[in-house]
Design an enzyme around this catalytic site. Structure first.
Site, short mmCIF file in Angstrom:
data_model
loop_
_atom_site.label_atom_id
_atom_site.label_comp_id
_atom_site.label_asym_id
_atom_site.label_seq_id
_atom_site.Cartn_x
_atom_site.Cartn_y
_atom_site.Cartn_z
N THR A 289 -14.69 35.20 -9.82
CA THR A 289 -13.62 34.20 -9.99
C THR A 289 -13.77 33.01 -9.06
OG1 THR A 289 -12.22 35.36 -8.40
CG2 THR A 289 -11.97 35.98 -10.72
N GLY A 290 -14.83 32.99 -8.24
CA GLY A 290 -15.01 31.87 -7.32
C GLY A 290 -15.07 32.29 -5.86
N THR A 291 -15.35 33.57 -5.65
CA THR A 291 -15.39 34.12 -4.29
C THR A 291 -16.40 33.39 -3.40
OG1 THR A 291 -15.15 36.23 -5.45
CG2 THR A 291 -15.51 36.33 -3.06
N THR A 292 -17.61 33.23 -3.90
CA THR A 292 -18.68 32.62 -3.11
C THR A 292 -18.27 31.20 -2.71
OG1 THR A 292 -20.19 33.84 -4.56
CG2 THR A 292 -21.18 32.20 -3.10
N TRP A 293 -17.70 30.48 -3.65
CA TRP A 293 -17.26 29.10 -3.41
C TRP A 293 -16.13 29.07 -2.37
CZ3 TRP A 293 -14.65 25.75 -7.78
CH2 TRP A 293 -14.69 24.41 -7.41
N HIS B 135 -12.15 42.01 -2.37
CA HIS B 135 -11.91 42.06 -3.82
C HIS B 135 -10.76 43.04 -4.11
CE1 HIS B 135 -14.99 39.49 -5.29
NE2 HIS B 135 -16.01 40.31 -5.20
N ARG C 135 -9.47 32.84 -11.96
CA ARG C 135 -10.23 32.04 -12.92
C ARG C 135 -9.86 32.49 -14.32
NH1 ARG C 135 -16.91 31.96 -12.91
NH2 ARG C 135 -17.16 30.04 -14.11
N ARG D 296 -24.92 30.88 -10.91
CA ARG D 296 -25.48 30.88 -12.26
C ARG D 296 -25.33 29.49 -12.86
NH1 ARG D 296 -24.01 31.92 -17.62
NH2 ARG D 296 -21.82 31.83 -16.99
N GLY E 152 -21.69 27.83 -12.72
CA GLY E 152 -20.55 27.24 -12.03
C GLY E 152 -19.79 26.23 -12.87
P1 PAP Z 1 -18.69 37.58 -6.62
O1 PAP Z 1 -17.32 38.08 -6.92
O2 PAP Z 1 -19.76 38.51 -7.09
O3 PAP Z 1 -18.86 37.14 -5.22
P2 PAP Z 1 -18.05 34.95 -7.45
O4 PAP Z 1 -18.61 34.08 -6.41
O5 PAP Z 1 -16.59 35.23 -7.41
O6 PAP Z 1 -18.88 36.28 -7.54
O7 PAP Z 1 -18.32 34.31 -8.87
C1 PAP Z 1 -19.57 33.81 -9.24
C2 PAP Z 1 -19.27 32.61 -10.12
O8 PAP Z 1 -18.95 31.49 -9.29
C3 PAP Z 1 -20.50 32.20 -10.93
O9 PAP Z 1 -19.97 31.64 -12.13
P3 PAP Z 1 -20.80 31.53 -13.47
O10 PAP Z 1 -21.40 32.88 -13.73
O11 PAP Z 1 -19.81 31.16 -14.52
O12 PAP Z 1 -21.80 30.48 -13.26
C4 PAP Z 1 -21.10 31.15 -10.01
O13 PAP Z 1 -22.00 30.29 -10.68
C5 PAP Z 1 -19.87 30.43 -9.53
N1 PAP Z 1 -20.09 29.69 -8.30
C6 PAP Z 1 -20.82 30.06 -7.21
N2 PAP Z 1 -20.78 29.10 -6.28
C7 PAP Z 1 -20.04 28.09 -6.79
C8 PAP Z 1 -19.66 26.80 -6.29
N3 PAP Z 1 -20.06 26.38 -5.12
N4 PAP Z 1 -18.89 26.03 -7.08
C9 PAP Z 1 -18.48 26.45 -8.29
N5 PAP Z 1 -18.81 27.65 -8.82
C10 PAP Z 1 -19.58 28.47 -8.08
#
Ligand code: PAP
Length: 344
Positions: A92-96, A151, A173, A309, A311
């Site tokens: 849902t955007g954790t990394t961001w 989480h 998200r 992936r 984003g």
């Molecule tokens: P996690 O729960 O495994 O840590 P999490 O980071 O929540 O994953 O979600 C990954 C999604 O955030 C990916 O989305 P997508 O599969 O639709 O592409 C990833 O691309 C997206 N993501 C990672 N970093 C960013 C960022 N800096 N800005 C926007 N989206 C991002």
């Protein structure tokens, strides 16, 4: 209380706070017994991840590794009063959010390419997961930022978090994008050999609420309801709004975290710099995120690039049929009815 070391990876943080004790890392004597007992009686489902079962515990589904961390965190984790916990369901955007939270707190190093950990360290390594890092990896390299991530669903947070009333930031998200992101991730990371987990099967399970840390809607509503009750304690963010109005929400985040931007910082464009640093484009092109690996657990090592992936908002359109879209929308509408909450 013994303080944890002040190093993360090989990089020194600019911002220091002594927050965690080694005691929180120890496994209690009865843990293995409790864990075995829960695993042996919990409802389980073996369809999602293809190599490990998901277990249902207090209404939510976990892989065994995560479940162990959840139980340990609930039994042992002692939050500190000014810790801030970044909460989210997977994908849902954790990394961001981790990158943004870390950059906001650590912004004294923003311009220093030799000291800015985000340039050389994956965001997940900058902000520890309370149900993973403290109890399972047992690393002694804890950052001394008062920043943690989880989480865990709201109702399963360790008692110390609820009773101390520390601050939580939640990001959610739109469910169709969450599902598609999860399906790609699990397909990439967890499938046996080259076998791709069938989309329709994954969709069916997600709709039933059987997904890691799912049901997704209940995860969101737990934090949503809590944020209505304690708005000063829980900041509720939406991935799509962060995308469309990043400056507004990054300022809200900084203010909520107790470190609002000063006039001088505003003039220097610090908000924009943080947004740029943490953007998908920038993070996904860093060497560490292109080639590095993140060992979530000893047995689960994920390439960092799998967390970056596309984003994008609305990528579900490239995967789901009209029928699937309508089905998932109907579930979402039904689940959210009466809550006052809508996804973007
Ligand atoms: P996690 O729960 O495994 O840590 P999490 O980071 O929540 O994953 O979600 C990954 C999604 O955030 C990916 O989305 P997508 O599969 O639709 O592409 C990833 O691309 C997206 N993501 C990672 N970093 C960013 C960022 N800096 N800005 C926007 N989206 C991002």
């Amino acid at each position: 209380m013994e303080n944890a070391p002040s190093q993360i990876s090989t990089t020194k943080l600019c911002f220091h706070k002594s927050s965690y004790s080694y005691e929180t890392c120890q496994e209690p004597e009865n843990f293995q017994q409790t864990f075995k007992q829960i695993i042996s009686t919990a409802p389980k489902n073996g369809e999602w991840t293809m190599f490990t079962d998901l277990f249902q515990y207090r209404g939510f589904w976990y892989t065994p590794n995560f479940l162990g961390g959840v139980i340990l965190a609930q039994q042992q984790f002692k939050v500190q009063p000014n810790d801030i916990i970044l909460c989210s369901a997977p994908k849902t955007g954790t990394t961001w959010l981790k990158a943004l939270g870390f950059a906001i707190m650590n912004r004294a190093c923003l311009d220093d390419s030799t000291k800015n950990p985000l340039l050389v360290t994956m965001p997940h390594e900058c902000v520890p997961y309370l149900e993973v890092d403290f109890f399972q990896r047992k690393t002694t390299q804890y950052p001394e930022l008062p920043l943690l991530a989880t989480h865990l669903p709201y109702t399963s947070l360790p008692e110390s978090i609820a009773s101390l009333g520390c601050e939580l930031v939640y990001i959610c998200r739109e469910p169709k994008d969450v599902f598609v992101s999860l399906w790609h991730f699990i397909g990439n990371v967890k499938a046996k050999g080259n076998e791709k987990f069938p989309l329709e099967k994954a969709f069916d399970l997600f709709c039933q609420g059987i997904s890691p840390n799912g049901p997704y809607w209940e995860h969101v509503l737990g934090y949503w309801n809590a944020s209505l009750r304690w708005p000063e304690r829980i900041l509720f963010l939406k991935y799509e709004e962060l995308k469309s109005e990043a400056p507004l929400h990054v300022r809200r985040l900084a203010e909520f975290m107790g470190c609002p931007f000063s006039l001088e910082e505003e003039k220097e464009g610090v908000v924009e710099k943080i947004i740029e640093l943490c953007s998908f484009q920038n993070l996904s092109n860093l060497e560490v995120n292109k080639t590095g690996k993140y060992p979530i657990f000893a047995s689960v090592v994920v390439e960092n690039n799998k967390y970056f992936r596309k984003g994008e908002v609305g990528d579900w359109k490239n995967c789901l049929t009209e029928e699937m879209k309508e089905h998932l929308d109907r579930i979402t509408e039904h689940k959210l009815r009466g809550s006052g909450f809508t996804f973007c």
